[in-house]
Design an enzyme around this catalytic site. Structure first.
Site, PDB file in Angstrom:
ATOM      1  N   THR A  29       1.020  -0.896   0.365  1.00 38.15           N
ATOM      2  CA  THR A  29       0.268  -0.008  -0.177  1.00 38.15           C
ATOM      3  C   THR A  29       0.484   1.780  -0.385  1.00 38.15           C
ATOM      4  OG1 THR A  29      -1.995  -1.271   1.035  1.00 38.15           O
ATOM      5  CG2 THR A  29      -1.163   1.583   1.458  1.00 38.15           C
ATOM      6  N   ASP A  88       7.933   3.874   5.772  1.00 34.96           N
ATOM      7  CA  ASP A  88       8.800   5.146   5.529  1.00 34.96           C
ATOM      8  C   ASP A  88       9.903   5.076   5.968  1.00 34.96           C
ATOM      9  OD1 ASP A  88       5.882   5.762   5.558  1.00 34.96           O
ATOM     10  OD2 ASP A  88       5.307   3.944   7.134  1.00 34.96           O
ATOM     11  N   GLU A 107      -0.739  -5.275   5.883  1.00 32.13           N
ATOM     12  CA  GLU A 107       0.771  -5.116   5.138  1.00 32.13           C
ATOM     13  C   GLU A 107       1.303  -6.467   6.283  1.00 32.13           C
ATOM     14  OE1 GLU A 107       1.666  -1.042   3.302  1.00 32.13           O
ATOM     15  OE2 GLU A 107       2.143  -0.989   5.699  1.00 32.13           O
TER      16      GLU A 107
HETATM   17  C1  5RP Z   1       1.474   2.072   4.180  1.00 31.69           C
HETATM   18  C2  5RP Z   1       2.646   2.081   4.271  1.00 31.69           C
HETATM   19  C3  5RP Z   1       3.664   2.530   3.249  1.00 31.69           C
HETATM   20  O1  5RP Z   1       4.114   1.138   2.613  1.00 31.69           O
HETATM   21  C4  5RP Z   1       4.478   3.693   4.000  1.00 31.69           C
HETATM   22  O2  5RP Z   1       3.906   5.089   4.744  1.00 31.69           O
HETATM   23  C5  5RP Z   1       5.419   3.991   2.588  1.00 31.69           C
HETATM   24  O3  5RP Z   1       4.369   4.912   1.592  1.00 31.69           O
HETATM   25  P1  5RP Z   1       4.535   5.651   0.536  1.00 31.69           P
HETATM   26  O4  5RP Z   1       5.337   4.953  -0.847  1.00 31.69           O
HETATM   27  O5  5RP Z   1       3.564   6.143   0.287  1.00 31.69           O
HETATM   28  O6  5RP Z   1       5.819   6.898   1.216  1.00 31.69           O
HETATM   29  O7  5RP Z   1       3.438   1.592   5.316  1.00 31.69           O
HETATM   30  O8  5RP Z   1       0.453   1.944   5.508  1.00 31.69           O
END
Ligand code: 5RP
Length: 233
Positions: A29, A88, A107
């Site tokens: 996601t 993140d 996830e």
């Molecule tokens: C969602 C997540 C995402 O993988 C994470 O926030 C990274 O997202 P992005 O690629 O939009 O920076 O852990 O729950």
């Protein structure tokens, strides 16, 4: 498309080099892995590969359905070949903070059922010590007050309910707490254990010893970092 978006796209597409015909794939996601999902859709429609995806959120399920990617659920599959997901933060031991998009519980369940996990990220996500990004936790709706009180004993910074007075509700009908540890998480396994032992915590956004590779895009190109001794090494 701005430069950061371009890097996300490059990482997301490059990670598809791990995709093989016949695989069952955990679909992560977020705004980076979105490009992986779109590319898998293209590989199905243009190259005729045959794969099954297991989405980690309703948002990803909707995207994958719109691309006609055949889908299954975590409950229906016994195992997955690979999960590709964003993060993140990641450190040099391939430990992760995830949950910025609020999908951390599914996830983690999907990644845990997978024989390997690949993270897609731009180079802003690479850190020496985890924790500059607030650590997300999923908590039960009725328990969040008590969890905050307990967390304040171990978290040096603020603990806040995502969304404040209009709380963000996860796909599992839970809430998210964001914890400001600062770049202090040098032993993520022990912190994860400590937080998990608090009643009311559903899941912690620390992914410890799960990730095998990071496909990282930076202004100088895309690099695939493979964990030594990992499942893709
Ligand atoms: C969602 C997540 C995402 O993988 C994470 O926030 C990274 O997202 P992005 O690629 O939009 O920076 O852990 O729950």
């Amino acid at each position: 498309m701005d430069r950061v978006e371009e890097l996300k796209r490059e990482a997301g597409i490059a990670a598809c080099s791990f995709v093989r015909d016949g695989m069952r794939i955990g679909l992560g996601t977020g705004s980076t892995v979105k490009y992986t999902v779109i590319e898998i859709g293209r590989m199905i429609s243009e190259e005729g590969i045959d794969v099954i995806g297991v989405p980690t959120s309703e948002a990803t399920r909707e995207l994958a359905e719109s691309l006609r990617i055949p889908l299954s659920t975590l409950e229906e599959v016994t195992s997955l070949d690979i999960t590709i997901d964003g993060a993140d933060e990641f450190d040099s031991d391939f430990q992760l903070i995830k949950g910025g998009g609020g999908a951390l519980t599914r996830e983690k369940r999907v990644a845990e059922k997978s024989e390997s996990m690949v993270v897609v990220a731009d180079d802003r996500k690479q850190v020496v010590t985890l924790g500059e990004f607030h650590l997300p936790l999923e908590v039960g709706k009725d328990d969040w007050h008590i969890v905050v009180t307990k967390l304040q004993e171990i978290c040096p910074g603020q603990v806040s309910l995502r969304g404040g007075e209009s709380p963000y509700v996860t796909d599992n009908d839970g809430y998210i707490l964001d914890c400001e540890f600062g770049p202090t998480i040098s032993d993520p396994a022990s912190l994860e254990g400590q937080i998990r032992s608090i009643d009311g915590v559903v899941e912690v956004g620390l992914f410890v010893d799960i990730c095998d590779a990071v496909v990282m895009a930076s202004p100088s190109g895309v690099t695939t970092l493979l964990k030594q001794g990992g499942r893709l090494d």
